[in-house]
Design a protein around this motif. Structure first.
Motif, PDB file in Angstrom:
ATOM      1  N   ASP A 134       0.962  -1.248  -0.215  1.00 55.75           N
ATOM      2  CA  ASP A 134       0.360  -0.306  -0.012  1.00 55.75           C
ATOM      3  C   ASP A 134       0.564   0.931  -0.041  1.00 55.75           C
ATOM      4  OD1 ASP A 134      -2.413   1.342   0.142  1.00 55.75           O
ATOM      5  OD2 ASP A 134      -1.285   1.740   2.308  1.00 55.75           O
ATOM      6  N   TYR A 254       0.007  14.026   4.540  1.00 60.44           N
ATOM      7  CA  TYR A 254      -0.898  13.334   3.777  1.00 60.44           C
ATOM      8  C   TYR A 254       0.730  12.265   3.343  1.00 60.44           C
ATOM      9  CZ  TYR A 254      -2.789  11.187   0.365  1.00 60.44           C
ATOM     10  OH  TYR A 254      -3.881  10.538  -1.127  1.00 60.44           O
ATOM     11  N   TYR A 274     -10.888   9.735   1.772  1.00 61.01           N
ATOM     12  CA  TYR A 274     -10.449  10.018   0.525  1.00 61.01           C
ATOM     13  C   TYR A 274     -11.677  10.096  -0.734  1.00 61.01           C
ATOM     14  CZ  TYR A 274      -7.264   9.115  -4.368  1.00 61.01           C
ATOM     15  OH  TYR A 274      -6.968   9.610  -5.329  1.00 61.01           O
TER      16      TYR A 274
HETATM   17  P1  AHG Z   1      -1.392   1.060  -3.757  1.00 62.19           P
HETATM   18  O1  AHG Z   1      -0.749   1.837  -3.486  1.00 62.19           O
HETATM   19  O2  AHG Z   1      -2.175   0.220  -2.863  1.00 62.19           O
HETATM   20  O3  AHG Z   1      -2.337   1.261  -4.969  1.00 62.19           O
HETATM   21  O4  AHG Z   1      -2.441   2.379  -2.833  1.00 62.19           O
HETATM   22  C1  AHG Z   1      -2.318   3.642  -2.836  1.00 62.19           C
HETATM   23  C2  AHG Z   1      -3.498   4.281  -2.058  1.00 62.19           C
HETATM   24  C3  AHG Z   1      -2.759   4.630  -1.010  1.00 62.19           C
HETATM   25  O5  AHG Z   1      -1.500   3.993  -0.541  1.00 62.19           O
HETATM   26  C4  AHG Z   1      -2.872   6.038  -0.613  1.00 62.19           C
HETATM   27  O6  AHG Z   1      -2.941   6.586   1.062  1.00 62.19           O
HETATM   28  C5  AHG Z   1      -3.646   6.638  -1.777  1.00 62.19           C
HETATM   29  O7  AHG Z   1      -3.751   6.003  -2.728  1.00 62.19           O
HETATM   30  C6  AHG Z   1      -2.654   7.656  -2.299  1.00 62.19           C
HETATM   31  O8  AHG Z   1      -4.020   7.886  -3.483  1.00 62.19           O
HETATM   32  P2  AHG Z   1      -3.383   9.901  -4.499  1.00 62.19           P
HETATM   33  O9  AHG Z   1      -1.823   9.553  -5.253  1.00 62.19           O
HETATM   34  O10 AHG Z   1      -3.980   9.557  -5.571  1.00 62.19           O
HETATM   35  O11 AHG Z   1      -2.831  10.899  -3.079  1.00 62.19           O
END
Ligand code: AHG
Ligand code: MN
Ligand code: MN
Length: 358
Positions: A134, A254, A274
């Motif tokens: 993640d 963030y 989100y």
């Molecule tokens: P993953 O790496 O499993 O695809 O998850 C990424 C998720 C989460 O961890 C994070 O909070 C979010 O996507 C970030 O997305 P943005 O770059 O759109 O903010």
């Protein structure tokens, strides 16, 4: 008599730095049982911990070994670019559970369909659902990432391999948690008896209890959201963020990895959002591998998780890769976000009534 002449007394109290409580022991202690189910759950958690250790080891040396960093050039079922570390971590979970007799299926964000381990079926009565890495955009720059996991009991024989029993709400989870790969590696889990955090002691290769029965503060200073999406959101979310900007006591955090942001909120309070965007009205996060496990965990810690209009744990997915908007964290902060959404829905309803009457 000199000190040297004194017989050496065995000082049990100081023999260890602390009373080392390992993860497997903790699970059994939580369940007050040595039944087959309790042993299964303890063994499941031990295997998840092993996956965490293997992934942590790879991450700590990623800059030194060939082929650990960067993209694979492929996209996954949700159209996202896949990193080499995503594939590695996905495979680690599979390898760890093969020949375990514990899980019959693994369902992952990185696999279109669940992966069946026939030699484990029908003995293995569980399904492991997981997000292997993640926050994978953080991998190549050596920032924190995580793994998220959830365990459900298999219902029915799934003879046609469609795994329709996974299309049920989040209350069906019997355990959930995450592993955070940060300055130290931590595993945070719940089996429905509170939330407990363990820190990996690399010198002995064990996760050792660090915090037991964690309670998320009812309100906290942090709001955690990708504000780059501001103009992509619904007006209600924009209004909430404007409210936060105008009031003292809020701070933005963030990290780009949900696990890291949730970990901060779990200990210090606040809210992670989100929301849906114009491009993705259901947001980005996947219900079965991200939102539902973290909702299970945060509720166990006294917090809340919502889509904005519905409890995350009540959402029934229509497919295994379903996404949902997510608002999660301290009870009061989640309620405040929901109140902005409700207010806008009311206004829209009132406007619609007025238009229909004119
Ligand atoms: P993953 O790496 O499993 O695809 O998850 C990424 C998720 C989460 O961890 C994070 O909070 C979010 O996507 C970030 O997305 P943005 O770059 O759109 O903010
Ligand atoms: Mn993720
Ligand atoms: Mn992922």
């Amino acid at each position: 008599m000199t000190d040297v002449d004194q017989p050496l007394a065995l000082d049990h109290e100081h023999a260890l730095d602390r009373n080392y409580m390992t993860l497997s022991r903790h699970v059994l202690q939580q369940l007050h049982s040595f039944s087959a189910d309790a042993q299964d759950l303890s063994a499941l958690m031990t295997r998840i911990a092993l996956a965490g250790k293997l992934i942590a080891r790879r991450l700590t040396r990623a800059g030194l070994v060939e082929d650990a960093l960067g993209f694979t050039g492929r996209t996954n079922v949700q159209g996202e670019a896949v990193k080499k570390m995503d594939i590695f971590a996905n495979q680690v979970f599979i390898s760890v559970f093969e020949q375990s007799g514990l899980v019959c299926r693994l369902a992952s964000e990185e696999m279109e369909k669940p992966y069946y381990i026939p030699e484990n079926c029908p003995v293995g009565r569980y399904t492991l659902l997981y997000d292997p890495i993640d926050g994978s955009s953080n991998v190549d720059i050596n920032l924190n990432v995580g793994s998220i996991f959830s365990i459900r009991k298999q219902e029915g024989d799934d003879a046609d391999g469609t795994a329709t029993d996974l299309l049920q709400d989040g209350h069906k989870q019997i355990a959930a948690g995450y592993i955070l790969y940060g300055p130290s590696t931590m595993l945070v889990y719940s089996i429905g008896t509170g939330v407990h955090a363990f820190t990996l002691d690399p010198s002995i290769g064990e996760f050792i209890l660090a915090n037991e029965n964690i309670q998320v503060p009812t309100h906290g200073p942090v709001y955690s959201v990708n504000e780059g999406n501001f103009w992509q959101w619904d007006e209600s979310i924009r209004d909430y963020i404007r409210y936060v900007h105008r009031h003292e006591g809020y701070t933005a955090r963030y990290s780009g990895a949900l696990v890291g942001d949730i970990h901060r909120i779990l200990f210090q309070g606040g809210v992670f959002l989100y929301p849906g965007t114009i491009k993705n009205p259901e947001g980005k996060l996947r219900l079965l591998y991200e939102s539902a496990p973290l909702a299970f965990l945060i509720e166990q810690a006294g917090g809340n998780a919502s889509t904005g209009t519905q409890a995350i744990l009540d959402v029934v997915p229509d497919k295994i890769h379903t996404r949902t908007p997510l608002v999660i964290g301290s009870k009061e902060d989640v309620a405040l976000v929901e109140s902005f959404i409700q207010e806008h829905l009311r206004e829209q309803r009132d406007k619609a009534i007025l238009t229909s009457q004119s």
